[in-house]
Design a protein around this motif. Sequence first.
Motif, short mmCIF file in Angstrom:
data_model
loop_
_atom_site.label_atom_id
_atom_site.label_comp_id
_atom_site.label_asym_id
_atom_site.label_seq_id
_atom_site.Cartn_x
_atom_site.Cartn_y
_atom_site.Cartn_z
N UNK A 13 0.83 -1.20 0.00
CA UNK A 13 0.00 0.00 0.00
C UNK A 13 0.87 1.26 0.00
N UNK A 14 1.83 1.35 0.89
CA UNK A 14 2.72 2.53 0.93
C UNK A 14 3.61 2.55 -0.31
N UNK A 15 4.14 1.38 -0.67
CA UNK A 15 5.04 1.32 -1.82
C UNK A 15 4.37 1.80 -3.10
N UNK A 16 3.16 1.34 -3.37
CA UNK A 16 2.49 1.74 -4.62
C UNK A 16 2.11 3.22 -4.59
N UNK A 17 1.75 3.72 -3.40
CA UNK A 17 1.43 5.16 -3.31
C UNK A 17 2.70 6.02 -3.47
N UNK A 18 3.82 5.49 -2.98
CA UNK A 18 5.09 6.22 -3.16
C UNK A 18 5.41 6.31 -4.65
N UNK A 19 5.14 5.24 -5.38
CA UNK A 19 5.41 5.28 -6.82
C UNK A 19 4.48 6.27 -7.52
N UNK A 20 3.25 6.40 -7.03
CA UNK A 20 2.35 7.43 -7.61
C UNK A 20 2.91 8.83 -7.37
N UNK A 21 3.43 9.04 -6.15
CA UNK A 21 4.03 10.35 -5.82
C UNK A 21 5.20 10.62 -6.76
N UNK A 22 6.05 9.62 -6.94
CA UNK A 22 7.25 9.79 -7.76
C UNK A 22 6.87 10.04 -9.22
#
Length: 384
Positions: A13-22
């Motif tokens: 969940x955090x990892x995929x949202x971090x990729x959205x941010x990036x």
Amino acid sequence: MKKRVAILGSTGSIGTQALEVIQAQPQAFEVEVLTAHSNANLLIAQAIAFQPNAVVITQEDLYEDVRDALETYPIKVYAGMNAVNSVVQMDTVDIVLTAMVGYAGLQPTIKAIEAGKAIALANKETLVVAGQLITQLAREKGVNIYPVDSEHSAIFQCLAGEFHNPIEKIVLTASGGPFRGKDRSFLQTVTKAQALKHPNWEMGAKITIDSASLMNKGLEVIEAKWLFGLRNDQIEVVVHPQSIVHSLVQFEDGSLKAQMGLPDMKLPIQYALHYPHRLKSSFPRFNFLDYPQLTFEKPDLETFRNLSLAFEAMERGGNAPCILNAANEVAVAAFLREEVGFLEMSDLISDCLAKVAYIAEPSLDDFVQTDKEARQVALSLMQA
Ligand SMILES: NC(=O)C1=CN([C@@H]2O[C@H](COP(=O)(O)OP(=O)(O)OC[C@H]3O[C@@H](n4cnc5c(N)ncnc54)[C@H](OP(=O)(O)O)[C@@H]3O)[C@@H](O)[C@H]2O)C=CC1
Ligand SMILES: CC(=O)[C@@H](O)[C@H](O)COP(=O)(O)O
Ligand SMILES: [Mn+2]
């Protein structure tokens, strides 16, 4: 200069949202490393989309699948936890986002700090297990740990410009989870499906169960102690069902500062990765008129025993929080397999705290041994 980010647990969940941010801020970030445990297909898709220097799949039997799928790309592919411990130390990594779940976050965080990498810390279990050791190591290495957890990010944001002003206390807000207001007879029969329905946040399964049992808030209390160097009596929990006020700091003049916003982890992730500068974003904006009532209440420590157990473990110190964490991880996994009931999780944790040998000043080896022993004790208690 773009920040080169290593995301440990990119498939969660955090990892995929971090990729959205990036993805939304290509001028600010690039992905240097991605790691996943079991979701090889998503890791492969992420690697093709973001073209990192290296990826690691920690479940070693999936190595060949990932390697073969990425054969034609200039991406290094590794497997296993030792590989995670190495890639976090690569010269080309500027910041490590610890977004894997559970005790597995401890070793790579230590390795990253030893190599002088900044840490964006989502994996709260690292500080619960070994907060003193980690924060001391970070101080020695001159490494900053930026909180990602929404409450801790809120406190960190409230502290901006306040570094000369001592904290009187912090107030961590808790949603209360899906069972807020329920009694023990109700909790006796609740199902995994009910417990996985968090009222405000979409998160991984383990933290969602922790939120339902209030263990998440217990872990966050211990996390806050170490992140902000607080005494135990400076940490308060208040239930705030709307999850709009993400947490508060009270200073010595009595002034209270809060950080607010809609529940969305992309903001704290971005803040941690790009501190001290805020990046313009299109995250949904909060509107007071949509929330005519923001409410606050006392947590029910008798019904939700996990929160008291966490406070007790923090008071005992030493390896007690490590025992609490290991027992909780075993209990939550068993609850998710539908092998124990909701209330039995607290019994298991409490029994483990009583049975596993207490160590007042544990070394890293002691934590490793304690984690092992606590898991064995928890499993044997479940089989008894
Ligand atoms: N989700 C949230 O909103 C928040 C989460 N946190 C914290 O962030 C961390 C991650 O949570 P969340 O993203 O929800 O969790 P998820 O379950 O969604 O994701 C966990 C990630 O960790 C990987 N992983 C699982 N087991 C292991 C292991 N043994 N070794 C290495 N990697 C592993 C998973 O890989 P795979 O999927 O490939 O198996 C996945 O990438 C937790 O510590 C949580 O408490 C904190 C605040 C908010
Ligand atoms: C998003 C986040 O930080 C979670 O830790 C969240 O706070 C869980 O909510 P509760 O534990 O308050 O239900
Ligand atoms: Mn949180």
